[in-house]
Scaffold this motif. Sequence first.
Motif, mmCIF file in Angstrom:
data_model
loop_
_atom_site.group_PDB
_atom_site.id
_atom_site.type_symbol
_atom_site.label_atom_id
_atom_site.label_comp_id
_atom_site.label_asym_id
_atom_site.label_seq_id
_atom_site.Cartn_x
_atom_site.Cartn_y
_atom_site.Cartn_z
ATOM 1 N N UNK A 149 0.815 -1.717 0.035
ATOM 2 C CA UNK A 149 -0.302 -0.092 -0.087
ATOM 3 C C UNK A 149 1.160 1.599 0.048
ATOM 4 N N UNK A 150 1.765 1.509 0.345
ATOM 5 C CA UNK A 150 2.818 2.580 1.106
ATOM 6 C C UNK A 150 3.684 2.476 -0.600
ATOM 7 N N UNK A 151 4.065 2.135 -1.157
ATOM 8 C CA UNK A 151 4.474 2.248 -2.248
ATOM 9 C C UNK A 151 3.718 2.479 -2.967
ATOM 10 N N UNK A 152 1.917 2.134 -3.349
ATOM 11 C CA UNK A 152 1.302 2.598 -4.390
ATOM 12 C C UNK A 152 0.929 4.000 -3.799
ATOM 13 N N UNK A 176 -2.657 -8.355 -10.148
ATOM 14 C CA UNK A 176 -1.160 -9.212 -10.346
ATOM 15 C C UNK A 176 -1.562 -10.086 -9.453
ATOM 16 N N UNK A 177 -2.953 -10.738 -9.583
ATOM 17 C CA UNK A 177 -3.816 -12.139 -8.962
ATOM 18 C C UNK A 177 -2.620 -13.224 -7.639
ATOM 19 N N UNK A 178 -2.177 -11.845 -7.208
ATOM 20 C CA UNK A 178 -1.362 -12.526 -5.786
ATOM 21 C C UNK A 178 -2.267 -12.645 -4.795
ATOM 22 N N UNK A 179 -2.386 -12.965 -3.365
ATOM 23 C CA UNK A 179 -2.835 -13.447 -2.089
ATOM 24 C C UNK A 179 -2.926 -12.007 -1.537
ATOM 25 N N UNK A 180 -2.311 -10.697 -1.973
ATOM 26 C CA UNK A 180 -3.013 -9.195 -1.163
ATOM 27 C C UNK A 180 -4.060 -8.825 -1.981
ATOM 28 N N UNK A 181 -3.926 -9.354 -3.559
ATOM 29 C CA UNK A 181 -5.370 -8.894 -4.540
ATOM 30 C C UNK A 181 -5.033 -7.632 -5.441
ATOM 31 N N UNK A 182 -6.531 -7.183 -5.570
ATOM 32 C CA UNK A 182 -6.612 -6.526 -6.643
ATOM 33 C C UNK A 182 -5.801 -5.054 -5.579
ATOM 34 N N UNK A 240 -6.295 8.404 -1.925
ATOM 35 C CA UNK A 240 -7.035 7.662 -0.800
ATOM 36 C C UNK A 240 -6.518 5.881 -1.804
ATOM 37 N N UNK A 241 -6.755 5.141 -0.715
ATOM 38 C CA UNK A 241 -6.971 3.283 -1.017
ATOM 39 C C UNK A 241 -7.296 2.519 -0.601
ATOM 40 N N UNK A 242 -6.759 0.778 -1.409
ATOM 41 C CA UNK A 242 -7.045 0.016 -0.656
ATOM 42 C C UNK A 242 -6.885 -1.290 -1.442
ATOM 43 N N UNK A 243 -6.855 -2.643 -0.727
ATOM 44 C CA UNK A 243 -6.455 -3.735 -1.071
ATOM 45 C C UNK A 243 -7.797 -4.522 -0.341
ATOM 46 N N UNK A 244 -7.702 -5.362 -1.176
ATOM 47 C CA UNK A 244 -8.491 -7.235 -0.677
ATOM 48 C C UNK A 244 -7.962 -7.286 0.139
ATOM 49 N N UNK A 245 -6.893 -7.551 0.174
ATOM 50 C CA UNK A 245 -6.256 -8.218 1.714
ATOM 51 C C UNK A 245 -5.879 -8.129 2.223
ATOM 52 N N UNK A 246 -6.140 -7.048 3.058
ATOM 53 C CA UNK A 246 -5.012 -6.123 4.030
ATOM 54 C C UNK A 246 -4.210 -7.491 4.985
ATOM 55 N N UNK A 247 -4.566 -8.315 5.363
ATOM 56 C CA UNK A 247 -4.198 -9.224 6.598
ATOM 57 C C UNK A 247 -3.272 -10.236 6.157
ATOM 58 N N UNK A 260 -17.729 3.032 2.690
ATOM 59 C CA UNK A 260 -16.808 3.122 1.239
ATOM 60 C C UNK A 260 -15.261 2.097 1.672
ATOM 61 N N UNK A 261 -15.219 2.031 0.518
ATOM 62 C CA UNK A 261 -13.959 0.258 0.601
ATOM 63 C C UNK A 261 -12.238 1.549 0.678
ATOM 64 N N UNK A 262 -12.201 2.464 0.306
ATOM 65 C CA UNK A 262 -11.098 3.224 1.123
ATOM 66 C C UNK A 262 -11.126 3.621 2.173
#
Length: 298
Positions: free
Chosen positions: A46-49, A73-79, A91-98, A273-275
């Motif tokens: 998230x920080x890099x993005x 990228x279809x990795x475990x963190x998701x989109x 603002x940002x979100x990722x599908x699987x933050x944990x 809100x997803x963000x």
Amino acid sequence: MDRSQDILLRGTLGGGQARAFVISSRNMVEEARRVHDTSPVCTAVLGRVISAAAIMGCQLKNDEDRLTLILDGKGPAGRVVATAARDATVKAMLENPQVALPVRADGKLDVGGAVGRDGMLTVVWDQGLKTPYTGKTPLVSGEVAEDLAMYYTTSEQTPSMVSLGVQVDPDGSVLSAGGVLVQVMPGCSESMIADLEMRAPVLADISRLMGEYGGEGLAEALFGELEWEILERMEPRWKCDCSRERIERALISLGAQELRTMIQEDHGAELTCHFCHASYRFDEKELRALLTEALAAP
Ligand SMILES: [Zn+2]
């Protein structure tokens, strides 16, 4: 200069032969971590993005314009999705933050492993036109910086040097974060290109350097000998632009059928809100008012 403060610098090198952006984003990334309760590797993703999004967003022209980065990228963190505005708010979100992954052999967080490499980087420049400009490139490594460099080279034909990094403390908080983007302009001299290439290896350790020097100091150390001229200083910030009005418009755009279902079956709606995880409640009466608007819409 207070080094604990986040800063985004936009400037030129060699009298305009290249342009450079330097961001120190520790506080902004820490806020993103708090909002999404991310694991260490997802904090780095998230920080890099968001650091990249802030750098790219500050190149927008108008206040209403938006820049969105999507890594799928279809990795475990998701989109991963990040949106930035002209004033360096993101603002940002990722599908699987944990999602947690073992650290790599070199001791670094496995950002590429979390994002994945089997997919695309999409960049959307929404600048008030009917159709936003969208550029897409296949992901190279999922490490974000390399992927963006590839995007700039192939999609915008601008040779670019990109470095992004986040250092996470063992307690999970963000120690330092930042990034650098250098873009070579047409007519750039060979000697300037050589000078820039010489600096590339140093940038591999960007998060540590950022913690040590701060944004302003690192820019000076890197570019001081290359006619570094600062054109603008900004403070990058985490800020979600969601509002009740925006959510209402989204509900209306779902259409009458969808709204009727919410009214008749659920007797209300609650949207999050997803963000930023703010939640918005609508009772039956409010939904009926939106239904009237949806029916009146052309
Ligand atoms: Zn929000």
